[in-house]
Write a protein that holds these residues in place. Structure first.
Motif, PDB file in Angstrom:
ATOM      1  N   VAL A   1       0.851  -1.201   0.000  1.00 30.66           N
ATOM      2  CA  VAL A   1       0.000   0.000   0.000  1.00 30.66           C
ATOM      3  C   VAL A   1       0.882   1.245   0.000  1.00 30.66           C
ATOM      4  CG1 VAL A   1      -1.706   1.322   1.314  1.00 30.66           C
ATOM      5  CG2 VAL A   1      -1.948  -1.169   1.084  1.00 30.66           C
ATOM      6  N   ARG A   2       1.894   1.251   0.850  1.00 30.73           N
ATOM      7  CA  ARG A   2       2.798   2.414   0.909  1.00 30.73           C
ATOM      8  C   ARG A   2       3.537   2.605  -0.416  1.00 30.73           C
ATOM      9  NH1 ARG A   2       3.848   0.296   5.956  1.00 30.73           N
ATOM     10  NH2 ARG A   2       5.801  -0.602   5.240  1.00 30.73           N
ATOM     11  N   ALA A   3       3.756   1.502  -1.143  1.00 24.81           N
ATOM     12  CA  ALA A   3       4.459   1.573  -2.429  1.00 24.81           C
ATOM     13  C   ALA A   3       3.530   1.966  -3.572  1.00 24.81           C
ATOM     14  CB  ALA A   3       5.117   0.233  -2.728  1.00 24.81           C
ATOM     15  N   GLY A   4       2.224   2.123  -3.271  1.00 25.09           N
ATOM     16  CA  GLY A   4       1.327   2.647  -4.290  1.00 25.09           C
ATOM     17  C   GLY A   4       0.171   1.768  -4.693  1.00 25.09           C
ATOM     18  N   ALA A   5       0.051   0.564  -4.162  1.00 19.01           N
ATOM     19  CA  ALA A   5      -1.079  -0.294  -4.506  1.00 19.01           C
ATOM     20  C   ALA A   5      -2.370   0.356  -4.021  1.00 19.01           C
ATOM     21  CB  ALA A   5      -0.913  -1.673  -3.889  1.00 19.01           C
ATOM     22  N   LYS A   6      -3.378   0.401  -4.893  1.00 22.02           N
ATOM     23  CA  LYS A   6      -4.633   1.085  -4.558  1.00 22.02           C
ATOM     24  C   LYS A   6      -5.844   0.161  -4.579  1.00 22.02           C
ATOM     25  CE  LYS A   6      -3.014   5.435  -4.665  1.00 22.02           C
ATOM     26  NZ  LYS A   6      -1.707   5.237  -4.064  1.00 22.02           N
ATOM     27  N   THR A   7      -5.672  -1.066  -5.049  1.00 24.38           N
ATOM     28  CA  THR A   7      -6.791  -2.004  -5.148  1.00 24.38           C
ATOM     29  C   THR A   7      -6.368  -3.385  -4.637  1.00 24.38           C
ATOM     30  OG1 THR A   7      -6.185  -2.743  -7.361  1.00 24.38           O
ATOM     31  CG2 THR A   7      -7.644  -0.820  -7.219  1.00 24.38           C
ATOM     32  N   VAL A   8      -7.356  -4.213  -4.375  1.00 21.30           N
ATOM     33  CA  VAL A   8      -7.056  -5.583  -3.941  1.00 21.30           C
ATOM     34  C   VAL A   8      -6.274  -6.307  -5.044  1.00 21.30           C
ATOM     35  CG1 VAL A   8      -8.063  -7.799  -3.289  1.00 21.30           C
ATOM     36  CG2 VAL A   8      -9.046  -5.677  -2.403  1.00 21.30           C
ATOM     37  N   ALA A   9      -6.642  -6.071  -6.290  1.00 25.14           N
ATOM     38  CA  ALA A   9      -5.934  -6.714  -7.398  1.00 25.14           C
ATOM     39  C   ALA A   9      -4.467  -6.293  -7.429  1.00 25.14           C
ATOM     40  CB  ALA A   9      -6.616  -6.374  -8.717  1.00 25.14           C
ATOM     41  N   ALA A  10      -4.221  -5.011  -7.181  1.00 28.10           N
ATOM     42  CA  ALA A  10      -2.836  -4.519  -7.170  1.00 28.10           C
ATOM     43  C   ALA A  10      -2.060  -5.130  -6.015  1.00 28.10           C
ATOM     44  CB  ALA A  10      -2.820  -3.000  -7.086  1.00 28.10           C
ATOM     45  N   ILE A  11      -2.728  -5.311  -4.891  1.00 26.43           N
ATOM     46  CA  ILE A  11      -2.073  -5.984  -3.766  1.00 26.43           C
ATOM     47  C   ILE A  11      -1.701  -7.406  -4.168  1.00 26.43           C
ATOM     48  CG2 ILE A  11      -2.454  -6.931  -1.438  1.00 26.43           C
ATOM     49  CD1 ILE A  11      -2.069  -3.939  -1.352  1.00 26.43           C
ATOM     50  N   GLY A  12      -2.607  -8.089  -4.842  1.00 26.02           N
ATOM     51  CA  GLY A  12      -2.331  -9.448  -5.288  1.00 26.02           C
ATOM     52  C   GLY A  12      -1.121  -9.515  -6.212  1.00 26.02           C
ATOM     53  N   GLU A  13      -1.029  -8.546  -7.112  1.00 26.72           N
ATOM     54  CA  GLU A  13       0.099  -8.522  -8.043  1.00 26.72           C
ATOM     55  C   GLU A  13       1.424  -8.294  -7.330  1.00 26.72           C
ATOM     56  OE1 GLU A  13      -0.905  -5.558 -10.909  1.00 26.72           O
ATOM     57  OE2 GLU A  13      -2.658  -6.678 -11.617  1.00 26.72           O
ATOM     58  N   ARG A  14       1.387  -7.491  -6.279  1.00 33.83           N
ATOM     59  CA  ARG A  14       2.630  -7.131  -5.586  1.00 33.83           C
ATOM     60  C   ARG A  14       2.972  -8.065  -4.434  1.00 33.83           C
ATOM     61  NH1 ARG A  14       3.276  -0.804  -5.750  1.00 33.83           N
ATOM     62  NH2 ARG A  14       2.150  -0.338  -7.652  1.00 33.83           N
ATOM     63  N   CYS A  15       1.998  -8.855  -3.993  1.00 33.09           N
ATOM     64  CA  CYS A  15       2.202  -9.671  -2.787  1.00 33.09           C
ATOM     65  C   CYS A  15       1.910 -11.143  -3.041  1.00 33.09           C
ATOM     66  CB  CYS A  15       1.314  -9.158  -1.653  1.00 33.09           C
ATOM     67  SG  CYS A  15       1.672  -7.505  -1.124  1.00 33.09           S
ATOM     68  N   SER A  16       2.576 -11.723  -3.980  1.00 33.25           N
ATOM     69  CA  SER A  16       2.518 -13.176  -4.204  1.00 33.25           C
ATOM     70  C   SER A  16       1.113 -13.714  -4.365  1.00 33.25           C
ATOM     71  CB  SER A  16       3.212 -13.913  -3.044  1.00 33.25           C
ATOM     72  OG  SER A  16       4.507 -13.423  -2.853  1.00 33.25           O
ATOM     73  N   GLY A  17       0.208 -12.896  -4.922  1.00 31.28           N
ATOM     74  CA  GLY A  17      -1.148 -13.378  -5.172  1.00 31.28           C
ATOM     75  C   GLY A  17      -2.097 -13.260  -3.998  1.00 31.28           C
ATOM     76  N   ALA A  18      -1.765 -12.468  -3.007  1.00 32.36           N
ATOM     77  CA  ALA A  18      -2.658 -12.291  -1.852  1.00 32.36           C
ATOM     78  C   ALA A  18      -4.065 -11.920  -2.327  1.00 32.36           C
ATOM     79  CB  ALA A  18      -2.130 -11.198  -0.926  1.00 32.36           C
ATOM     80  N   GLY A  19      -5.052 -12.604  -1.796  1.00 27.88           N
ATOM     81  CA  GLY A  19      -6.437 -12.316  -2.133  1.00 27.88           C
ATOM     82  C   GLY A  19      -6.946 -12.970  -3.399  1.00 27.88           C
ATOM     83  N   THR A  20      -6.108 -13.751  -4.066  1.00 30.45           N
ATOM     84  CA  THR A  20      -6.495 -14.302  -5.366  1.00 30.45           C
ATOM     85  C   THR A  20      -6.886 -15.780  -5.325  1.00 30.45           C
ATOM     86  OG1 THR A  20      -4.218 -14.878  -5.937  1.00 30.45           O
ATOM     87  CG2 THR A  20      -4.984 -12.674  -6.575  1.00 30.45           C
ATOM     88  N   ASP A  21      -6.885 -16.367  -4.147  1.00 32.92           N
ATOM     89  CA  ASP A  21      -7.243 -17.789  -4.072  1.00 32.92           C
ATOM     90  C   ASP A  21      -8.679 -17.919  -3.561  1.00 32.92           C
ATOM     91  OD1 ASP A  21      -7.323 -20.561  -3.801  1.00 32.92           O
ATOM     92  OD2 ASP A  21      -5.196 -20.680  -3.296  1.00 32.92           O
ATOM     93  N   CYS A  22      -8.875 -18.160  -2.299  1.00 31.74           N
ATOM     94  CA  CYS A  22     -10.245 -18.357  -1.788  1.00 31.74           C
ATOM     95  C   CYS A  22     -11.008 -17.047  -1.643  1.00 31.74           C
ATOM     96  CB  CYS A  22     -10.211 -19.082  -0.445  1.00 31.74           C
ATOM     97  SG  CYS A  22      -9.696 -18.048   0.942  1.00 31.74           S
ATOM     98  N   GLY A  23     -10.284 -15.939  -1.520  1.00 27.10           N
ATOM     99  CA  GLY A  23     -10.919 -14.632  -1.409  1.00 27.10           C
ATOM    100  C   GLY A  23     -11.353 -14.230  -0.008  1.00 27.10           C
ATOM    101  N   MET A  24     -11.154 -15.101   0.964  1.00 24.73           N
ATOM    102  CA  MET A  24     -11.596 -14.789   2.327  1.00 24.73           C
ATOM    103  C   MET A  24     -10.878 -13.570   2.914  1.00 24.73           C
ATOM    104  SD  MET A  24     -13.995 -16.855   3.315  1.00 24.73           S
ATOM    105  CE  MET A  24     -13.923 -16.849   5.084  1.00 24.73           C
ATOM    106  N   CYS A  25      -9.701 -13.261   2.445  1.00 28.98           N
ATOM    107  CA  CYS A  25      -8.941 -12.147   3.004  1.00 28.98           C
ATOM    108  C   CYS A  25      -9.202 -10.824   2.297  1.00 28.98           C
ATOM    109  CB  CYS A  25      -7.447 -12.458   2.933  1.00 28.98           C
ATOM    110  SG  CYS A  25      -6.870 -12.643   1.228  1.00 28.98           S
TER     111      CYS A  25
END
Ligand code: FES
Length: 75
Positions: free
Chosen positions: A18-42
């Motif tokens: 987030v501090r590096a500029g991610a503004k969406t859940v998808a952007a977080i996933g791209e920058r953080c090893s796919g966070a939020g892209t599997d089951c979606g619970m997070c």
């Protein structure tokens, strides 16, 4: 503390993205090893961290809609 169990991504890593500029859940996933892209619970927890980090920003009103538009336009 791990926030995304599926991808073993910590709150600290999410906050750094987030501090590096991610503004969406998808952007977080791209920058953080796919966070939020599997089951979606997070995803809601990721959105909360995005919201809390942006809540004090004076550009919030302009930034979030622009980020959402960019995310939806991405191939
Ligand atoms: S807990 Fe994050 S995608 Fe499953």
């Amino acid at each position: 503390m791990i926030l995304c169990i599926c991808k073993a991504v910590s709150e600290r890593e999410i906050d750094a993205a987030v501090r590096a500029g991610a503004k969406t859940v998808a952007a977080i996933g791209e920058r953080c090893s796919g966070a939020g892209t599997d089951c979606g619970m997070c995803q809601e927890a990721i959105e909360e961290r995005l919201e809390s980090s942006c809540s004090s920003c004076p550009r919030l009103r302009d930034c979030r809609p622009a980020a959402a538009a960019l995310a939806s336009a991405a191939p």
